[in-house]
Design a protein around this motif. Structure first.
Motif, PDB file in Angstrom:
ATOM      1  N   SER A  40       0.854  -1.177   0.000  1.00 57.09           N
ATOM      2  CA  SER A  40       0.000   0.000   0.000  1.00 57.09           C
ATOM      3  C   SER A  40       0.894   1.232   0.000  1.00 57.09           C
ATOM      4  O   SER A  40       1.736   1.379   0.888  1.00 57.09           O
ATOM      5  CB  SER A  40      -0.905   0.002   1.230  1.00 57.09           C
ATOM      6  OG  SER A  40      -1.759   1.136   1.225  1.00 57.09           O
TER       7      SER A  40
ATOM      8  N   THR B 293      -3.857   0.443  -9.061  1.00 56.99           N
ATOM      9  CA  THR B 293      -4.338  -0.491  -8.040  1.00 56.99           C
ATOM     10  C   THR B 293      -4.845  -1.775  -8.678  1.00 56.99           C
ATOM     11  O   THR B 293      -5.564  -1.745  -9.677  1.00 56.99           O
ATOM     12  CB  THR B 293      -5.463   0.163  -7.215  1.00 56.99           C
ATOM     13  OG1 THR B 293      -4.909   1.255  -6.469  1.00 56.99           O
ATOM     14  CG2 THR B 293      -6.100  -0.826  -6.261  1.00 56.99           C
TER      15      THR B 293
ATOM     16  N   SER C 295      -2.186  -1.404  -3.643  1.00 56.55           N
ATOM     17  CA  SER C 295      -3.172  -0.358  -3.410  1.00 56.55           C
ATOM     18  C   SER C 295      -2.452   0.983  -3.445  1.00 56.55           C
ATOM     19  O   SER C 295      -1.499   1.203  -2.683  1.00 56.55           O
ATOM     20  CB  SER C 295      -3.853  -0.555  -2.054  1.00 56.55           C
ATOM     21  OG  SER C 295      -4.769   0.480  -1.792  1.00 56.55           O
TER      22      SER C 295
END
Lengths: 116, 110
Positions: free
Chosen positions: B12, B84, B107
């Motif tokens: 992320s 993503t 992400s």
């Protein structure tokens, strides 16, 4: 259609039921592949057709799984007596030529099977 | 059995950052493919690399195939939210079907 289509998109089955999943490949594509994708995992190979011939079925997990492509176009993956461990997304892919290192596989959106 | 490992499993990051994800195997592959898969969709091919040491660029994505054909990397520059997805590598052998890795779930936060 322009791409690979699969139906149904979602299927809920009770344990012990039989299910049939359909794949419509891109018109003219020689090769057709079925994969099983468990939650959080990559696709795992199930079986491969070149035209109507099933050339590799080494990935089918048990004799409850059966696939056919009788006219070298549409394919059906059948699962008999479904079990909870069969719950997964079943992906179909087609490619223009036979299986090879540079052949691009075009994937359908998958059928999400949930066995209760 | 040929197996592919991918790392990290999850990543992320903030928009604009750079990142690299890896695909490794103890087996030699004649080619390696990278796919991106979005929720509810099938994987979409990004690139195929076939020569050891090969580097391919696709806009902000750079793919490299290891010299020994056992590993590959994907580098994304200035990641965007549209990047993503689940990034999958798949290794192929002559006359064999492709084997997929478990994927890296990326992400990118705006």
């Amino acid at each position: 259609g322009a791409g690979v289509s699969q139906s149904p998109r979602y299927k809920v089955a009770k344990r012990g039921q039989d299910v049939a999943l359909r794949c419509d490949p891109i018109s003219g594509h020689v090769s057709l592949f079925w994969y099983q994708q468990a939650l959080g995992q990559g696709p795992e190979f199930l079986t491969y057709f070149q035209n109507e011939a099933q050339l590799d079925k080494s990935g089918l997990p048990s004799d409850r799984f059966f696939a056919e492509r009788p006219e070298g176009s549409v394919s059906t993956l059948k699962i008999q007596r479904t079990q909870q461990e069969d719950s997964a997304v079943y992906l179909c892919a087609s490619s223009l030529e036979g299986a090879g290192v540079n052949n691009e596989q075009f994937f359908g959106p998958g059928t999400r099977l949930t066995v209760l | 059995t040929q197996l592919l490992e991918q790392s990290p499993q999850f990543l992320s990051i903030q928009e604009g950052e750079n990142l690299t994800v890896y695909c490794n195997s103890s087996s030699v592959f004649s080619s390696l493919q990278w796919y991106r898969q979005e929720p509810g969709e099938g994987p979409v091919l990004l690139v195929t690399v076939v020569t050891g040491g090969e580097v391919k660029k696709l806009k902000r994505l750079t793919f490299q195939f290891g010299d020994a054909r056992k590993d590959s990397s994907l580098h994304i520059t200035a990641a965007q939210p549209g990047d993503t997805g689940l990034y999958l590598c798949a290794g192929g052998g002559y006359g064999q079907n492709f084997v997929f890795g478990p994927g890296t779930r990326l992400s990118v936060l705006p």
